[in-house]
Design a protein around this motif. Structure first.
Motif, short mmCIF file in Angstrom:
data_model
loop_
_atom_site.label_atom_id
_atom_site.label_comp_id
_atom_site.label_asym_id
_atom_site.label_seq_id
_atom_site.Cartn_x
_atom_site.Cartn_y
_atom_site.Cartn_z
N ASN A 309 59.86 4.07 26.81
CA ASN A 309 58.65 4.01 27.63
C ASN A 309 57.77 2.82 27.22
O ASN A 309 56.55 2.94 27.11
N GLU A 323 58.12 4.94 34.68
CA GLU A 323 56.75 4.46 34.50
C GLU A 323 56.73 2.97 34.17
O GLU A 323 55.93 2.20 34.71
N LYS A 326 57.70 0.94 37.10
CA LYS A 326 56.56 0.80 38.01
C LYS A 326 55.63 -0.30 37.54
O LYS A 326 55.08 -1.08 38.33
#
Length: 429
Positions: A309, A323, A326
């Motif tokens: 992440n 995430e 994005k």
């Protein structure tokens, strides 16, 4: 010649009576009175309404004549608040259908404030086997009671209970059943009160799903062993490793039929049936080809991939989270039209490149300045603007320049008055 007063069944009334059955009774609802428009009309079978109706009165009695079952008695009471007219015609209605059309000697019905006001009782007796109404009464001297008073103080014959099995605390017993209780009662002084056994012993027997019998004379307790009847199912052990029993049970809980059927095993992994088991062969195939939860994936080994992440960790055995994916595209927008733009994502500095064209019209003054609006606004600063000529309708070597640049646009000027098409290119963030 004296007028003839009578009542007759209308055609609609006769049709209604002819079609009436036990489950389709006629609901007589009201009597209508009228003044005949000043004269006594002659009753007609074809008439569906009175000549001049003045009032309608709901029936308070509809019953079969106890002395003649072919006659129907209908009664109604005209209240003191209804009147001020002569009664010369009558109509008996069942809903919207006029069953009886009758005329009557003119009788004045006064209102309460006219003096002598009174209630008038109407009574029609219909012979359903004949077109004539055999009796027609308009009686203002009848003594009557209200339905509410009758309901409170009298019992209808159809509310009497003529048996000893009905349990209803709100209804009375007939005298016939009271006499039966009297005739068959056991007097308190008779010897049966102190009897210790029956004079004649009785046998009790059972049959059907169970059989057995015993004798009873009241002198002591009795018992009986019941023997269940055979259900027709053979005594056996049903079912095996690959077979299941199919059992039929009757309403008494007895097993009446037992059979066996093979398990419907599915030997493939394509059949979609939640009611069937899969074979051990296919289960082994699943085991042999399953992906172990502890195996980590790499570029040449299938397995579990760890999610990362952030945008700083490297490795060929890890995958980026949605995430972070994005974030890679966050802020990336563009338009590929003639006057368009490209806005890079924030992680790339948010650089914005915009472009467009403008037609510079001819000007006799020799210098023309025209405004240009960017497709989108630069949120921070405009770094550079590059104007250029694309084509010219004249032969002069014109030059163009920019001035008054802002976040939303700028001005472009030319040094000659000929028409041109100019292009521009702007960079900012």
């Amino acid at each position: 010649m004296a007028a003839t007063y009578k009542g007759i069944l209308t055609n609609n009334g006769k049709a209604l009576i002819a079609s009436a059955t036990l489950n389709n009774k006629i609901n007589y609802s009201h009597i209508a009175v009228g003044d005949g428009n000043g004269s006594v009309p002659t009753p007609l079978e074809t008439r569906t309404a009175l000549v001049n109706e003045k009032a309608r009165i709901a029936l308070n009695v509809v019953e079969i004549n106890p002395n003649n079952t072919n006659q129907i008695v209908c009664e109604a009471i005209i209240p003191t608040t209804t009147g001020g007219f002569y009664i010369r015609e009558l109509g008996l209605f069942a809903g919207s259908t006029m069953v009886v059309n009758a005329n009557y000697p003119p009788t004045y019905k006064p209102l309460a404030d006219e003096g002598g006001a009174r209630e008038i009782a109407l009574k029609l007796v219909i012979n359903i086997q004949n077109a004539d109404v055999i009796a027609l009464y308009l009686d203002d001297s009848l003594i009557y009671a209200t339905r509410a008073w009758i309901d409170t103080n009298y019992i209808r014959r159809n509310e009497l209970v003529d048996n000893l099995t009905t349990s209803d605390a709100t209804k009375p017993l007939t005298a016939k059943q009271g006499k039966a209780l009297q005739d068959y009662k056991l007097d308190k002084t008779e010897t049966a009160v102190a009897a210790t056994k029956l004079a004649i012993a009785r046998s009790v027997s059972f049959s059907g799903a169970a059989t057995g019998s015993y004798s009873y004379d009241g002198s002591g307790n009795s018992s009986c062993i019941l023997t269940l009847a055979n259900s027709g199912v053979s005594a056996n052990t049903y079912g095996s490793a690959l077979k299941i029993p199919v059992i039929t049970v009757n309403a008494k809980g007895l097993v009446t039929v037992v059979s066996e059927q093979n398990l419907q095993i599915v030997d493939n992994l394509t059949t979609d049936d939640s009611a069937k088991p899969v074979s051990a062969k296919q289960a082994k195939a699943l085991q042999d080809n399953k992906l172990d939860k502890n195996t980590e994936a790499s570029t040449d080994i299938a397995g579990i991939v760890k999610l990362v992440n952030d945008l700083t960790t490297g490795g060929t055995d890890k995958a980026l989270t949605a995430e972070q994916g994005k974030l890679l595209l966050a802020g990336l927008t563009f338009s590929t039209t003639e006057n368009g733009y490209l806005k890079l994502p924030n992680w790339m500095g948010g650089l914005i490149i915009q472009w467009g064209t403008i037609s510079l019209v001819a000007s006799s003054g020799g210098t023309l300045i025209q405004p240009v609006v960017y497709p989108i606004t630069f949120p921070n600063v405009v770094l550079h603007i590059f104007p250029s000529l694309r084509e010219s309708s004249g032969s002069n070597a014109d030059s163009i320049y920019t001035q008054d640049r802002t976040a939303t646009g700028f001005k472009i000027g030319q040094t000659a008055g000929e028409a041109h098409t100019a292009s521009w290119f702007a960079i900012g963030y």
